[in-house]
Scaffold this active site. Structure first.
Site, PDB file in Angstrom:
ATOM      1  CE  LYS A  98      54.725  47.834  47.618  1.00  0.00           C
ATOM      2  NZ  LYS A  98      55.742  49.209  47.446  1.00  0.00           N
ATOM      3  NE  ARG A  99      47.972  50.915  40.847  1.00  0.00           N
ATOM      4  CZ  ARG A  99      48.351  51.206  42.185  1.00  0.00           C
ATOM      5  NH1 ARG A  99      47.480  50.711  43.622  1.00  0.00           N
ATOM      6  NH2 ARG A  99      48.203  52.629  42.151  1.00  0.00           N
ATOM      7  CB  ALA A 121      52.268  46.029  37.568  1.00  0.00           C
ATOM      8  CG  LEU A 147      59.944  40.644  37.659  1.00  0.00           C
ATOM      9  CD1 LEU A 147      59.778  39.059  37.984  1.00  0.00           C
ATOM     10  CD2 LEU A 147      60.865  39.691  36.785  1.00  0.00           C
ATOM     11  N   GLY A 168      54.706  39.904  32.627  1.00  0.00           N
ATOM     12  CA  GLY A 168      54.854  38.958  33.437  1.00  0.00           C
ATOM     13  C   GLY A 168      53.410  38.892  33.299  1.00  0.00           C
ATOM     14  CD  GLU A 192      56.642  36.264  31.100  1.00  0.00           C
ATOM     15  OE1 GLU A 192      56.400  36.644  32.027  1.00  0.00           O
ATOM     16  OE2 GLU A 192      56.999  35.622  29.756  1.00  0.00           O
ATOM     17  CD  GLU A 221      59.272  41.341  29.579  1.00  0.00           C
ATOM     18  OE1 GLU A 221      57.698  42.511  29.018  1.00  0.00           O
ATOM     19  OE2 GLU A 221      58.060  41.087  30.444  1.00  0.00           O
ATOM     20  NE  ARG A 225      60.113  48.739  33.901  1.00  0.00           N
ATOM     21  CZ  ARG A 225      59.098  49.421  33.186  1.00  0.00           C
ATOM     22  NH1 ARG A 225      60.254  50.795  32.914  1.00  0.00           N
ATOM     23  NH2 ARG A 225      57.771  49.968  33.072  1.00  0.00           N
TER      24      ARG A 225
HETATM   25  C1  1HE Z   1      55.597  48.107  41.464  1.00  0.00           C
HETATM   26  C2  1HE Z   1      55.175  47.341  39.593  1.00  0.00           C
HETATM   27  C3  1HE Z   1      56.226  46.304  39.287  1.00  0.00           C
HETATM   28  C4  1HE Z   1      53.331  48.713  40.160  1.00  0.00           C
HETATM   29  N1  1HE Z   1      57.147  45.756  40.503  1.00  0.00           N
HETATM   30  N2  1HE Z   1      56.317  47.728  42.046  1.00  0.00           N
HETATM   31  N3  1HE Z   1      56.744  45.558  34.777  1.00  0.00           N
HETATM   32  C5  1HE Z   1      56.589  46.557  34.362  1.00  0.00           C
HETATM   33  O1  1HE Z   1      57.596  47.312  34.460  1.00  0.00           O
HETATM   34  C6  1HE Z   1      55.505  47.461  34.937  1.00  0.00           C
HETATM   35  C7  1HE Z   1      55.300  48.452  35.893  1.00  0.00           C
HETATM   36  N4  1HE Z   1      54.526  49.412  36.777  1.00  0.00           N
HETATM   37  C8  1HE Z   1      54.085  50.354  35.496  1.00  0.00           C
HETATM   38  O2  1HE Z   1      54.156  50.627  35.026  1.00  0.00           O
HETATM   39  C9  1HE Z   1      52.237  51.067  36.927  1.00  0.00           C
HETATM   40  O3  1HE Z   1      53.074  50.586  38.079  1.00  0.00           O
HETATM   41  C10 1HE Z   1      51.148  49.916  35.451  1.00  0.00           C
HETATM   42  C11 1HE Z   1      50.881  50.639  35.008  1.00  0.00           C
HETATM   43  C12 1HE Z   1      50.806  48.886  36.185  1.00  0.00           C
HETATM   44  C13 1HE Z   1      50.186  50.370  37.511  1.00  0.00           C
HETATM   45  O4  1HE Z   1      50.250  52.479  37.327  1.00  0.00           O
HETATM   46  P1  1HE Z   1      49.807  52.925  38.431  1.00  0.00           P
HETATM   47  O5  1HE Z   1      49.572  53.799  38.159  1.00  0.00           O
HETATM   48  O6  1HE Z   1      48.113  52.391  38.691  1.00  0.00           O
HETATM   49  O7  1HE Z   1      50.505  52.216  39.546  1.00  0.00           O
HETATM   50  P2  1HE Z   1      52.301  52.562  40.420  1.00  0.00           P
HETATM   51  O8  1HE Z   1      52.121  54.318  41.579  1.00  0.00           O
HETATM   52  O9  1HE Z   1      52.474  53.379  39.542  1.00  0.00           O
HETATM   53  O10 1HE Z   1      52.622  52.269  41.426  1.00  0.00           O
HETATM   54  C14 1HE Z   1      51.853  51.735  42.829  1.00  0.00           C
HETATM   55  C15 1HE Z   1      52.944  50.382  43.531  1.00  0.00           C
HETATM   56  O11 1HE Z   1      52.790  49.793  43.131  1.00  0.00           O
HETATM   57  C16 1HE Z   1      54.522  51.478  42.928  1.00  0.00           C
HETATM   58  O12 1HE Z   1      54.974  51.027  44.555  1.00  0.00           O
HETATM   59  P3  1HE Z   1      54.708  52.865  46.007  1.00  0.00           P
HETATM   60  O13 1HE Z   1      55.114  51.444  46.482  1.00  0.00           O
HETATM   61  O14 1HE Z   1      54.877  53.768  45.512  1.00  0.00           O
HETATM   62  O15 1HE Z   1      52.897  52.985  46.171  1.00  0.00           O
HETATM   63  C17 1HE Z   1      54.750  51.235  42.506  1.00  0.00           C
HETATM   64  O16 1HE Z   1      56.573  51.107  42.598  1.00  0.00           O
HETATM   65  C18 1HE Z   1      54.406  49.454  42.382  1.00  0.00           C
HETATM   66  N5  1HE Z   1      54.322  48.706  41.660  1.00  0.00           N
HETATM   67  N6  1HE Z   1      54.356  47.931  38.957  1.00  0.00           N
HETATM   68  C19 1HE Z   1      57.576  46.493  41.634  1.00  0.00           C
HETATM   69  N7  1HE Z   1      56.267  45.791  38.144  1.00  0.00           N
HETATM   70  C20 1HE Z   1      59.117  37.027  34.321  1.00  0.00           C
HETATM   71  S1  1HE Z   1      59.328  37.831  33.610  1.00  0.00           S
HETATM   72  C21 1HE Z   1      57.909  38.969  33.247  1.00  0.00           C
HETATM   73  C22 1HE Z   1      59.082  40.158  33.026  1.00  0.00           C
HETATM   74  C23 1HE Z   1      58.573  41.525  33.401  1.00  0.00           C
HETATM   75  O17 1HE Z   1      57.090  41.398  33.804  1.00  0.00           O
HETATM   76  S2  1HE Z   1      59.247  42.652  32.875  1.00  0.00           S
HETATM   77  C24 1HE Z   1      57.517  44.276  32.751  1.00  0.00           C
HETATM   78  C25 1HE Z   1      57.458  44.614  34.834  1.00  0.00           C
END
Ligand code: 1HE
Length: 261
Positions: free
Chosen positions: A27-28, A64, A66, A111, A114, A134, A137
């Site tokens: 889940k990265r 990745a 939150l 996060g 962070e 964020e 999202r």
């Molecule tokens: C996740 C998450 C996640 C991956 N929550 N499941 N963070 C984001 O908005 C970043 C969202 N993630 C991405 O943009 C991409 O996943 C990455 C650029 C980080 C990596 O890409 P990649 O192609 O290597 O991986 P993927 O195919 O997108 O993800 C692999 C799996 O991880 C996939 O699940 P699967 O069951 O389909 O295999 C994704 O859904 C899962 N995954 N990132 C849940 N973030 C305290 S407040 C903080 C607020 C924040 O952090 S907001 C930013 C959130």
């Protein structure tokens, strides 16, 4: 006792350096409630002989951010509690018993950024990239990102990243001050461990003052800061370890300051 290898945060000792690894690569390393608790817990229960920590991420990305799958039905009060839980866990990094070196690669977003910003030294591999998705999202940082990251790179850059979705690459992150070391892909852990070994060899009081006093002094008005600095300086130099190290230098038995290579 070290947590088992299937833990969300693994722990392995390398001499006096404790390597903590975010361990949810499928889940990265997305930060679920369980992962944030494991992270805070790992810093609470550092092995007694740890003198520095390296914090890294398993797989192709540091983190990745939150776990968005858990961000569904929270009401306002639950949202505050969730954010405060992150604050408590990340405070355990910033105010850990020993200094923390973060090794960053791949995604260091939301996060994840962070978490990285709570460390004391940051090493990036060239694969690292930084973003605050964020804005896209429809949420806001909740893990201290609006407090710690502007102090590293300035409020204007954070606003740009969050408003426009701008992604900084590893070179841009280094130029902005997010990281202070930049290495080729695959070399981050070795660099982080080498830095942590150097840190581990410092006098414990110097490291303690760096963690506890420096960030607090930096937030004070200059007059108060200078006074607090004088107290910390006096405490540190009164330590037997300081006296031994100064004597060793004066006796020609301690290394000189080298020029940067
Ligand atoms: C996740 C998450 C996640 C991956 N929550 N499941 N963070 C984001 O908005 C970043 C969202 N993630 C991405 O943009 C991409 O996943 C990455 C650029 C980080 C990596 O890409 P990649 O192609 O290597 O991986 P993927 O195919 O997108 O993800 C692999 C799996 O991880 C996939 O699940 P699967 O069951 O389909 O295999 C994704 O859904 C899962 N995954 N990132 C849940 N973030 C305290 S407040 C903080 C607020 C924040 O952090 S907001 C930013 C959130």
């Amino acid at each position: 006792m070290n947590p088992p290898a299937d833990s969300l945060v693994t722990c392995a000792m390398h001499g006096h350096v404790c390597l903590l690894t975010l361990n949810r690569p499928a889940k990265r390393n997305a930060v679920s409630d369980a992962l944030v608790d494991a992270l805070g817990g790992a810093f609470t229960r550092l092995p007694a002989d740890a003198r520095a920590v390296v914090l890294a991420g398993a797989g192709d990305h540091f983190c990745a951010g939150l776990d968005l799958s858990e961000l569904t039905d929270r009401d306002v009060f639950q949202g505050i509690q969730h954010s405060r839980n992150w604050h408590a866990a990340l405070d355990r990094i910033q105010y850990a018993a020993v200094p923390v070196v973060a090794v960053l690669h791949g995604a260091v977003v939301g996060g994840g950024l962070e978490i990285a910003s709570a460390a004391h030294v940051r090493v990036a591999e060239k694969s690292a990239f930084y973003a605050f998705p964020e804005g896209q999202r429809g949420i806001f940082v909740g893990g201290g990102g609006s407090v710690r990251v502007p102090r590293l790179i300035g409020t204007a850059r954070v606003a740009d990243m969050m408003l426009t979705g701008r992604v900084l690459d590893a070179d841009e992150g280094q130029a902005a001050g997010l990281t202070t070391y930049l290495v080729e892909p695959g070399h981050g852990l070795a660099k982080g461990l080498a830095l942590a070994e150097k840190i581990a060899a410092n006098a414990p009081m110097t490291n303690y003052a760096l963690i506890q006093a420096l960030p607090r002094i930096a937030e004070l008005a200059p007059e108060q800061g200078l006074f607090m600095e004088s107290l910390v300086a006096a405490i540190a130099q009164a330590e037997p370890a300081a006296k031994e190290r100064l004597r060793a230098f004066l006796d020609g038995k301690a290394g000189k300051v080298g020029r940067p290579s």
